[in-house]
Write a protein that holds these residues in place. Sequence first.
Motif, PDB file in Angstrom:
ATOM      1  N   TYR A   1       0.814  -1.204   0.000  1.00 22.42           N
ATOM      2  CA  TYR A   1       0.000   0.000   0.000  1.00 22.42           C
ATOM      3  C   TYR A   1       0.854   1.265   0.000  1.00 22.42           C
ATOM      4  CZ  TYR A   1      -4.333   2.529   0.851  1.00 22.42           C
ATOM      5  OH  TYR A   1      -5.423   3.340   0.714  1.00 22.42           O
TER       6      TYR A   1
ATOM      7  N   PRO B   1       2.598   4.329  -4.486  1.00 23.04           N
ATOM      8  CA  PRO B   1       1.569   4.912  -5.338  1.00 23.04           C
ATOM      9  C   PRO B   1       1.363   4.011  -6.562  1.00 23.04           C
ATOM     10  CG  PRO B   1       3.153   6.577  -4.690  1.00 23.04           C
ATOM     11  CD  PRO B   1       3.695   5.262  -4.222  1.00 23.04           C
TER      12      PRO B   1
ATOM     13  N   TYR C   1     -14.794  -0.841  -7.842  1.00 25.73           N
ATOM     14  CA  TYR C   1     -13.787   0.230  -7.808  1.00 25.73           C
ATOM     15  C   TYR C   1     -12.451  -0.261  -8.363  1.00 25.73           C
ATOM     16  CZ  TYR C   1     -16.863   3.110  -4.897  1.00 25.73           C
ATOM     17  OH  TYR C   1     -17.891   3.859  -4.432  1.00 25.73           O
TER      18      TYR C   1
ATOM     19  N   LEU D   1      -7.657   2.390 -15.342  1.00 26.94           N
ATOM     20  CA  LEU D   1      -6.792   3.567 -15.212  1.00 26.94           C
ATOM     21  C   LEU D   1      -5.316   3.188 -15.261  1.00 26.94           C
ATOM     22  CD1 LEU D   1      -8.334   5.731 -12.345  1.00 26.94           C
ATOM     23  CD2 LEU D   1      -7.801   6.496 -14.646  1.00 26.94           C
ATOM     24  N   VAL D   2      -4.953   2.152 -14.515  1.00 26.48           N
ATOM     25  CA  VAL D   2      -3.549   1.746 -14.439  1.00 26.48           C
ATOM     26  C   VAL D   2      -3.068   1.223 -15.788  1.00 26.48           C
ATOM     27  CG1 VAL D   2      -1.983   0.034 -13.451  1.00 26.48           C
ATOM     28  CG2 VAL D   2      -3.499   1.330 -11.971  1.00 26.48           C
TER      29      VAL D   2
ATOM     30  N   ASN E   1     -17.538   3.700 -11.836  1.00 18.69           N
ATOM     31  CA  ASN E   1     -17.504   4.400 -10.553  1.00 18.69           C
ATOM     32  C   ASN E   1     -18.903   4.696 -10.011  1.00 18.69           C
ATOM     33  OD1 ASN E   1     -14.792   4.433 -10.108  1.00 18.69           O
ATOM     34  ND2 ASN E   1     -14.451   6.426 -11.040  1.00 18.69           N
TER      35      ASN E   1
ATOM     36  N   ASP F   1     -20.549   3.395  -6.595  1.00 20.65           N
ATOM     37  CA  ASP F   1     -21.197   4.266  -5.604  1.00 20.65           C
ATOM     38  C   ASP F   1     -22.589   3.752  -5.274  1.00 20.65           C
ATOM     39  OD1 ASP F   1     -18.983   5.814  -5.673  1.00 20.65           O
ATOM     40  OD2 ASP F   1     -19.883   7.508  -6.743  1.00 20.65           O
TER      41      ASP F   1
ATOM     42  N   SER G   1     -19.031   5.283   4.106  1.00 18.73           N
ATOM     43  CA  SER G   1     -18.511   5.876   2.881  1.00 18.73           C
ATOM     44  C   SER G   1     -17.069   5.466   2.701  1.00 18.73           C
ATOM     45  CB  SER G   1     -18.582   7.390   2.983  1.00 18.73           C
ATOM     46  OG  SER G   1     -18.034   7.793   4.191  1.00 18.73           O
TER      47      SER G   1
ATOM     48  N   SER H   1     -14.649   5.753  -0.269  1.00 20.28           N
ATOM     49  CA  SER H   1     -14.645   6.252  -1.631  1.00 20.28           C
ATOM     50  C   SER H   1     -13.518   5.602  -2.429  1.00 20.28           C
ATOM     51  CB  SER H   1     -14.506   7.758  -1.648  1.00 20.28           C
ATOM     52  OG  SER H   1     -13.226   8.105  -1.261  1.00 20.28           O
ATOM     53  N   LEU H   2     -13.524   5.954  -3.680  1.00 21.50           N
ATOM     54  CA  LEU H   2     -12.554   5.403  -4.630  1.00 21.50           C
ATOM     55  C   LEU H   2     -11.103   5.645  -4.204  1.00 21.50           C
ATOM     56  CD1 LEU H   2     -12.073   4.482  -7.715  1.00 21.50           C
ATOM     57  CD2 LEU H   2     -11.962   6.893  -8.124  1.00 21.50           C
ATOM     58  N   THR H   3     -10.254   4.731  -4.531  1.00 22.29           N
ATOM     59  CA  THR H   3      -8.801   4.744  -4.283  1.00 22.29           C
ATOM     60  C   THR H   3      -8.372   4.830  -2.836  1.00 22.29           C
ATOM     61  OG1 THR H   3      -8.519   7.131  -4.481  1.00 22.29           O
ATOM     62  CG2 THR H   3      -8.207   5.800  -6.471  1.00 22.29           C
TER      63      THR H   3
END
Lengths: 317, 273
Positions: free
Chosen positions: B112, B115, B195, B202-203, B254, B258, B269, B271-273
């Motif tokens: 973790y 990045p 997610y 994205l990656v 996404n 949600d 909650s 959230s993303l990432t």
Amino acid sequence: MRLFVWSATRLFSAALTLLGVSILIFGAMRLMPGGYATIVLGPLASPEQRAELTASFGLNDPILVQYAHWIQTAFGGDFGRSLVSNDPVAAELGSRLPVTLQLTLMSAIPGVLIGAALGILIAVRRGTRGRALGRIASALGVSLPEYVVGGIAVYLFSRYALGLTVGGYVPFGEDPATNLAAMVLPASVLAVFVVSATARTTRDAVLNVLHEPYITTAVSRGQSPWSIVRHHVLRNAAIPVLVVASTVTAYLLGGAVIVEYLFNLPGVGSYVVQAITRRDYAVVQAGVLLAAALFIFTNMVVDLLVGVIDPRLGVSK
Amino acid sequence: MKRLDGIARSGLVFLLALVVLVVVAQVTGLGGDPEKIVGPRLAPPGPEWWLGTDSLGRSTLPRVLQGTGTSLLLSAVAVLATAVVATALGVLAGYQGGALNEIVMRVVDVLYSFPAIILAILVAALVNPGLDAAVASIVLVTIPLMTRVVRAAALTVSHRDYVTSAIISGARLPRVLGRHILPNVAGTVAVQGTYALSIGILVEGGLSFLGLGVQPPQASLGVLISEGTVYLTYAPWLLLGPGVVLVLAILSINVLGDGLRDQLDPRTSRSLT
């Protein structure tokens, strides 16, 4: 006393994680296909040359000795020499770090402020339509990768004279105006995600607090909405918003790689990308270690701040 | 059971439509042959080539469809692997606790600390650039968060009365995990998996954009965006086509995530990432 124990625990776990990270990077570099001598000398070197190089780099020593040696020099600020240019990696990193720092600060500070304000606005909105719009907008914001937004920005600003320059970086010390003109665009590209991520987290945090019984009490007491937001909501919602700083840091460290590459900025990110295409593992190793260390450090600072703000933390444990 | 709300449902519908379109194009050749040179180089969008042509004169539309297929499939495979590993580790660590929990969580902490793109770069240095590197990167990037969240969910569930009563009535470990813990963390896995899928796309995009992921001539959204960036000032449609598809795909995933999350628990909650 609580804070002291909490901080000490957090420091210890950060050090432990950094140790794990360094072992992982060290291991990864040892697993590199072909071995170190082949990477440095190329496939055509004679066995004697390889043996000599392996010995001179201490690669025949026990693995633990090698690791200890690497850690010792890395902590002394010596990351070895680039396999391509033979320049010291630390010097190059040092001269490139200011670019990356400027880029990340220019996107993080305005981004977090704007995002937090937007998140509060979305959360306290009554109308369902406004809320839905806010939800889609903030979801869209975190779905816009920098390599797409950046590309569009490069196109618009290089095709039409819109005032900001694409590329053409000069150090801030040399010519502040030119520097800013070149940095605003890449920083804005990175800020898209920062604003949306902060807005999303703030919205969720504020909504969670708004469900608390003490808010109902405040409303029934007839307190004005703004006074409720200021006295009850903001304080309690501050913690998740603070925690988003770690998400933002992780994103910026990675996003900077792509934005620097795209905008041709001489930062740490473009250095590492360049290094990996040239198989310059000394640079990759140092760059990855630096990024991970920065991220661990930010996470630790965020946790310590949360510990200061939230008196509940660290008591039950 | 509550139904998904409108926004989340439109996300799901768009995503399914995209998958169907890609599969149909693959099977029937709809949109044309991605390899065939159909017209002049870098031609703007027109009736014969809806998204323009690339630097070799190939129509961009079939390449975008093909690339979307590659990106989605590759991310889905990676996320499936992540889901299996993260669920197994998370459930065991959360339920068993002790040394196992400590080891799993320390390893997750270490992963973790990288990045996403940085970790992906490290993987790309080890594995030669290509599909494997992209899949391996996505797995390593998405495993830490999912394991953490699943572990937290399993930990909560393992203190519930029905679990205690199952143990008292003599249920063995596989039965407790399979009958009582797993079904109750499944929702969390679904939300995190959604997610993770968007992070995966994205990656892949970022990695291929830097030339470290999928390699041309094979098409993926990242490869196409990277090619589009080269001819940006002459042919912006080369970036816009795959770019818009990528953004819409991630956006729909996404909002679906949600929606699933709100359905699972309207108050928590994550959230993303």
